[in-house]
Design a protein around this motif. Structure first.
Motif, PDB file in Angstrom:
ATOM      1  N   ASN A  71       1.008   3.922  50.080  1.00  0.00           N
ATOM      2  CA  ASN A  71       0.882   3.594  48.649  1.00  0.00           C
ATOM      3  C   ASN A  71       0.746   4.834  47.754  1.00  0.00           C
ATOM      4  O   ASN A  71      -0.212   4.943  46.967  1.00  0.00           O
ATOM      5  N   PRO A  72       1.719   5.762  47.825  1.00  0.00           N
ATOM      6  CA  PRO A  72       1.720   6.889  46.880  1.00  0.00           C
ATOM      7  C   PRO A  72       2.266   6.406  45.529  1.00  0.00           C
ATOM      8  O   PRO A  72       3.375   6.746  45.126  1.00  0.00           O
ATOM      9  N   SER A  73       1.463   5.624  44.825  1.00  0.00           N
ATOM     10  CA  SER A  73       1.957   4.823  43.706  1.00  0.00           C
ATOM     11  C   SER A  73       2.013   5.548  42.368  1.00  0.00           C
ATOM     12  O   SER A  73       2.581   5.027  41.406  1.00  0.00           O
ATOM     13  N   PHE A  74       1.396   6.738  42.268  1.00  0.00           N
ATOM     14  CA  PHE A  74       1.505   7.523  41.040  1.00  0.00           C
ATOM     15  C   PHE A  74       1.646   8.991  41.392  1.00  0.00           C
ATOM     16  O   PHE A  74       0.873   9.525  42.184  1.00  0.00           O
ATOM     17  N   LEU A  75       2.631   9.648  40.775  1.00  0.00           N
ATOM     18  CA  LEU A  75       2.929  11.057  41.025  1.00  0.00           C
ATOM     19  C   LEU A  75       2.738  11.882  39.757  1.00  0.00           C
ATOM     20  O   LEU A  75       2.879  11.382  38.644  1.00  0.00           O
ATOM     21  N   LYS A  76       2.449  13.166  39.947  1.00  0.00           N
ATOM     22  CA  LYS A  76       2.359  14.106  38.825  1.00  0.00           C
ATOM     23  C   LYS A  76       2.876  15.463  39.276  1.00  0.00           C
ATOM     24  O   LYS A  76       2.379  16.041  40.238  1.00  0.00           O
ATOM     25  N   ILE A  77       3.897  15.978  38.582  1.00  0.00           N
ATOM     26  CA  ILE A  77       4.456  17.292  38.899  1.00  0.00           C
ATOM     27  C   ILE A  77       3.715  18.347  38.079  1.00  0.00           C
ATOM     28  O   ILE A  77       3.341  18.109  36.924  1.00  0.00           O
ATOM     29  N   SER A  78       3.468  19.516  38.655  1.00  0.00           N
ATOM     30  CA  SER A  78       2.803  20.581  37.920  1.00  0.00           C
ATOM     31  C   SER A  78       3.719  21.116  36.823  1.00  0.00           C
ATOM     32  O   SER A  78       4.943  20.957  36.873  1.00  0.00           O
ATOM     33  N   ASP A  79       3.143  21.754  35.832  1.00  0.00           N
ATOM     34  CA  ASP A  79       3.928  22.222  34.690  1.00  0.00           C
ATOM     35  C   ASP A  79       4.980  23.247  35.072  1.00  0.00           C
ATOM     36  O   ASP A  79       5.989  23.393  34.379  1.00  0.00           O
ATOM     37  N   ASP A  80       4.763  23.974  36.174  1.00  0.00           N
ATOM     38  CA  ASP A  80       5.756  24.946  36.629  1.00  0.00           C
ATOM     39  C   ASP A  80       6.669  24.382  37.715  1.00  0.00           C
ATOM     40  O   ASP A  80       7.558  25.082  38.213  1.00  0.00           O
ATOM     41  N   GLY A  81       6.463  23.120  38.107  1.00  0.00           N
ATOM     42  CA  GLY A  81       7.323  22.471  39.085  1.00  0.00           C
ATOM     43  C   GLY A  81       7.086  22.867  40.528  1.00  0.00           C
ATOM     44  O   GLY A  81       7.774  22.366  41.426  1.00  0.00           O
ATOM     45  N   ARG A  82       6.112  23.713  40.796  1.00  0.00           N
ATOM     46  CA  ARG A  82       5.894  24.205  42.163  1.00  0.00           C
ATOM     47  C   ARG A  82       5.172  23.201  43.049  1.00  0.00           C
ATOM     48  O   ARG A  82       5.334  23.226  44.269  1.00  0.00           O
ATOM     49  N   PHE A  83       4.370  22.315  42.434  1.00  0.00           N
ATOM     50  CA  PHE A  83       3.540  21.417  43.224  1.00  0.00           C
ATOM     51  C   PHE A  83       3.658  19.983  42.712  1.00  0.00           C
ATOM     52  O   PHE A  83       3.828  19.744  41.514  1.00  0.00           O
ATOM     53  N   LEU A  84       3.572  19.045  43.653  1.00  0.00           N
ATOM     54  CA  LEU A  84       3.580  17.625  43.327  1.00  0.00           C
ATOM     55  C   LEU A  84       2.276  17.018  43.819  1.00  0.00           C
ATOM     56  O   LEU A  84       1.856  17.264  44.951  1.00  0.00           O
ATOM     57  N   TYR A  85       1.645  16.226  42.961  1.00  0.00           N
ATOM     58  CA  TYR A  85       0.393  15.569  43.322  1.00  0.00           C
ATOM     59  C   TYR A  85       0.606  14.061  43.327  1.00  0.00           C
ATOM     60  O   TYR A  85       1.384  13.516  42.535  1.00  0.00           O
ATOM     61  N   SER A  86      -0.072  13.386  44.228  1.00  0.00           N
ATOM     62  CA  SER A  86       0.111  11.946  44.382  1.00  0.00           C
ATOM     63  C   SER A  86      -1.207  11.271  44.708  1.00  0.00           C
ATOM     64  O   SER A  86      -2.010  11.799  45.486  1.00  0.00           O
ATOM     65  N   VAL A  87      -1.432  10.095  44.093  1.00  0.00           N
ATOM     66  CA  VAL A  87      -2.511   9.251  44.587  1.00  0.00           C
ATOM     67  C   VAL A  87      -2.038   8.670  45.922  1.00  0.00           C
ATOM     68  O   VAL A  87      -0.846   8.514  46.160  1.00  0.00           O
ATOM     69  N   MET A  88      -2.968   8.367  46.784  1.00  0.00           N
ATOM     70  CA  MET A  88      -2.671   7.764  48.082  1.00  0.00           C
ATOM     71  C   MET A  88      -3.631   6.608  48.346  1.00  0.00           C
ATOM     72  O   MET A  88      -4.767   6.613  47.871  1.00  0.00           O
ATOM     73  N   GLU A  89      -3.137   5.646  49.107  1.00  0.00           N
ATOM     74  CA  GLU A  89      -3.956   4.512  49.538  1.00  0.00           C
ATOM     75  C   GLU A  89      -4.549   3.759  48.350  1.00  0.00           C
ATOM     76  O   GLU A  89      -5.719   3.344  48.359  1.00  0.00           O
ATOM     77  N   SER A  90      -3.718   3.592  47.306  1.00  0.00           N
ATOM     78  CA  SER A  90      -4.135   2.772  46.162  1.00  0.00           C
ATOM     79  C   SER A  90      -4.071   1.296  46.544  1.00  0.00           C
ATOM     80  O   SER A  90      -3.432   0.908  47.517  1.00  0.00           O
ATOM     81  N   GLN A  91      -4.773   0.486  45.795  1.00  0.00           N
ATOM     82  CA  GLN A  91      -4.811  -0.972  45.990  1.00  0.00           C
ATOM     83  C   GLN A  91      -5.217  -1.377  47.412  1.00  0.00           C
ATOM     84  O   GLN A  91      -4.712  -2.345  47.966  1.00  0.00           O
TER      85      GLN A  91
END
Length: 378
Positions: free
Chosen positions: A63-83
């Motif tokens: 359940n990686p249901s929401f993603l956020k890319i860093s402002d420089d594009g180098r890193f991606l962050y994700s919530v996990m195990e939602s719901q």
């Protein structure tokens, strides 16, 4: 000799220009029905045709249901195990812009159940997670390599409002840093509040202190929010009333301007979802999830007053448009229709704000979050 040097210089300049190229990547998160799966996909997006080519799938994600890319594009962050009935997590990945692959950097406990949203401080050094079920905000410091430290602050809330089952208790659905990074707004769907926090620097971390609670209309259910590029206005989307609210922003405070219906058709149940502004600041878009209307509402923005004017509604050609994104060039809009398992591509008219569906479309189970970034590659 002068002309020879000039010619050589021009050749070198032209050669360097020829070797410079760009590629736009699309990162898609999804619900995996609570089981490990290839829940994050990376596509290359063709800026000329709007076509998408699959480059990479991240395995063993739940359940990686929401993603956020860093402002420089180098890193991606994700919530996990939602719901899920247990605490969720927040994960970090390094992005390889050459082949589109992701490298897992680790994950941290989210501090509660059902993490639903991530926001990044303008410095790029801090990340804030919103927990929906266990209403709260957790704050993480980001290391130089993009990985996350365990949260160093956890704020939890108790509240309620008038709609039974949906507002029996607080539900933090998202947060937004102000453009200068000095304040954070937290949108409490269950408590009908926008919670304001003063951001204080403490060595390598930030600390949040609740400074004000802005009351939303009872039963509205604040969900998502976006700032105008000029920093003078903010716009909230209320899930339960299906309305967009325009605000004037002044140093940590939002002043109400006006409400606007996001739906074209009056509903018995509203489920407004996502909101974004075009890069040029001229148009605002919001997604509306059924039951009788799956659409993107389109508004023009008065640059002086912040008021909106309805342009129209675009059907999303799918069910339950949970999330959408505008590509960095502003030429396209991609919509993730969760219940019909499809991502649809629209061409955006920069003069009128209207959207035209293209034939390009990809299938993915329960798509729920979209992020895009354009990289310069050699």
């Amino acid at each position: 000799m002068y002309f020879l040097r000039l010619i050589v210089g021009l050749v070198i300049l032209l050669s360097s220009c020829e070797t410079k190229s760009y590629r736009t990547l699309v990162f898609i998160g999804s619900f995996t029905e609570g089981k490990p799966s290839n829940g994050i996909r990376v596509y290359e997006f063709d800026q000329a045709s709007g076509e998408l080519e699959l480059l990479y799938e991240q395995s063993n994600t739940i359940n990686p249901s929401f993603l956020k890319i860093s402002d420089d594009g180098r890193f991606l962050y994700s919530v996990m195990e939602s719901q899920l009935p247990t605490h969720g997590k927040v994960a970090a990945f390094a992005v390889n812009a050459i082949n589109g692959s992701l490298s897992f950097l680790g994950s941290q406990d989210a501090g509660g159940r059902n993490p639903v949203h991530l926001s990044l401080h303008p410095s790029g050094k801090q990340l804030v997670n919103s927990n929906y079920t266990d209403a709260g905000i957790s704050v993480f410091a980001i290391n130089a390599n993009g990985s996350l430290n365990p949260y160093h602050q956890l704020l939890q809330f108790k509240d309620s409002s008038i709609i039974k089952a949906r507002q029996d208790k607080a539900h933090l659905h998202s947060t937004n840093f102000t453009p200068d990074g000095e304040f954070l707004f937290g949108h409490d769907l269950g408590g009908d509040k926008i919670r304001t926090f003063k951001v204080t620097d403490t060595e390598d971390n930030i600390s949040l202190k609740n400074s004000e609670n802005i009351k939303a209309k009872p039963g509205s259910g604040p969900r998502h929010f976006t700032f105008h590029p000029n920093g003078k206005f903010g716009y909230g989307l209320a899930e339960l009333s299906g309305k967009v609210t325009a605000y004037m922003y002044t140093k940590g405070h939002l002043s109400f301007i006006k409400d606007y219906s996001s739906y074209a058709i009056e509903q018995d149940l509203y489920r407004a979802a996502d909101i974004h502004i075009s890069p040029d600041g001229k148009f605002l878009y919001a997604s509306n999830r059924g039951p009788e209307e799956d659409s993107i509402s389109i508004f023009s923005i008065n640059q002086e007053t912040g008021k909106l004017n309805l342009v129209g509604h675009q059907p999303t050609h799918g069910k339950h448009p949970r999330n959408f994104c505008i590509d960095p060039s502003g030429k396209y809009v991609l919509v993730a229709n969760q219940f019909s398992d499809n991502i649809v591509v629209f061409k955006r008219n920069s003069k009128t704000g209207t959207l035209t569906k293209l034939s390009q479309e990809i299938q993915m189970n329960n798509p729920s979050s979209l992020q895009m970034f354009t990289y310069e590659v050699q």
